[in-house]
Motif scaffolding. Structure first.
Motif, short mmCIF file in Angstrom:
data_model
loop_
_atom_site.label_atom_id
_atom_site.label_comp_id
_atom_site.label_asym_id
_atom_site.label_seq_id
_atom_site.Cartn_x
_atom_site.Cartn_y
_atom_site.Cartn_z
N ILE A 60 0.85 -1.20 0.00
CA ILE A 60 0.00 0.00 0.00
C ILE A 60 0.88 1.25 0.00
O ILE A 60 0.61 2.22 -0.73
N GLY A 61 1.94 1.25 0.79
CA GLY A 61 2.87 2.38 0.80
C GLY A 61 3.51 2.59 -0.56
O GLY A 61 3.66 3.73 -1.03
N ALA A 62 3.89 1.49 -1.22
CA ALA A 62 4.47 1.58 -2.56
C ALA A 62 3.46 2.16 -3.54
O ALA A 62 3.79 3.02 -4.36
N GLN A 63 2.22 1.70 -3.45
CA GLN A 63 1.17 2.22 -4.33
C GLN A 63 0.93 3.70 -4.09
O GLN A 63 0.71 4.46 -5.03
N ASP A 64 1.00 4.13 -2.84
CA ASP A 64 0.84 5.55 -2.53
C ASP A 64 1.95 6.38 -3.18
O ASP A 64 1.70 7.47 -3.70
N ILE A 65 3.17 5.85 -3.15
CA ILE A 65 4.29 6.57 -3.77
C ILE A 65 4.13 6.62 -5.29
O ILE A 65 4.32 7.67 -5.91
N ILE A 66 3.74 5.51 -5.89
CA ILE A 66 3.51 5.49 -7.33
C ILE A 66 2.41 6.47 -7.69
O ILE A 66 2.51 7.21 -8.68
N ASP A 67 1.36 6.50 -6.88
CA ASP A 67 0.26 7.44 -7.11
C ASP A 67 0.76 8.89 -7.04
O ASP A 67 0.36 9.73 -7.86
#
Length: 135
Positions: A60-67
């Motif tokens: 989820i943290g990785a997805q937040d950064i990609i977002d």
């Protein structure tokens, strides 16, 4: 003078916040890639250890950064449409890896993130900016 672990952690957090607040946009981009790569590698390790709660948190943290990277694109530039496609792929692949608990799906995302980070570092270096990357 002795500092408690809490005071030391608090001082480190203030130092890191100051670095972010004073960083140039290109340095912030590199920091985002650093964070993304770290989160993805941790997600992979947690998944391999069957600690799915922590793996999910990292995914989820990785997805937040990609977002964040996705929403920072300036669509006036042609390269942004290519980056948008890469970021969309990275988001989808990361979500699939998380749902399937399949670490092999994380490897291409890590590879893309590392290549993009390296490219941004090259741009920064050619522009004469410096940013010390902490391991």
């Amino acid at each position: 003078m002795y500092m408690s672990a809490y005071a030391t952690a608090n001082a480190l957090q203030r130092y890191q916040n100051d670095n972010v607040m004073m960083a140039r946009p290109i340095e912030l981009t590199i920091m985002l890639y650093d964070g993304l790569i770290k989160k993805l590698k941790l997600a992979k390790l947690y998944t391999e250890d069957h600690d799915y709660a922590m793996a999910n948190k990292c995914f989820i943290g990785a997805q937040d950064i990609i977002d964040e990277l996705l929403h920072s694109l300036d669509l006036r530039y042609e390269v942004s449409s290519s980056l948008m496609k890469l970021y969309d792929f990275m988001l989808w692949q990361t979500a699939q890896a998380n749902m399937a608990k399949d670490v092999s799906l994380v490897e291409p995302v890590i590879s893309v993130a590392e290549n993009l980070r390296e490219a941004w570092q090259g741009i920064r270096n050619e522009c004469g900016h410096t940013y010390a990357v902490e391991e």
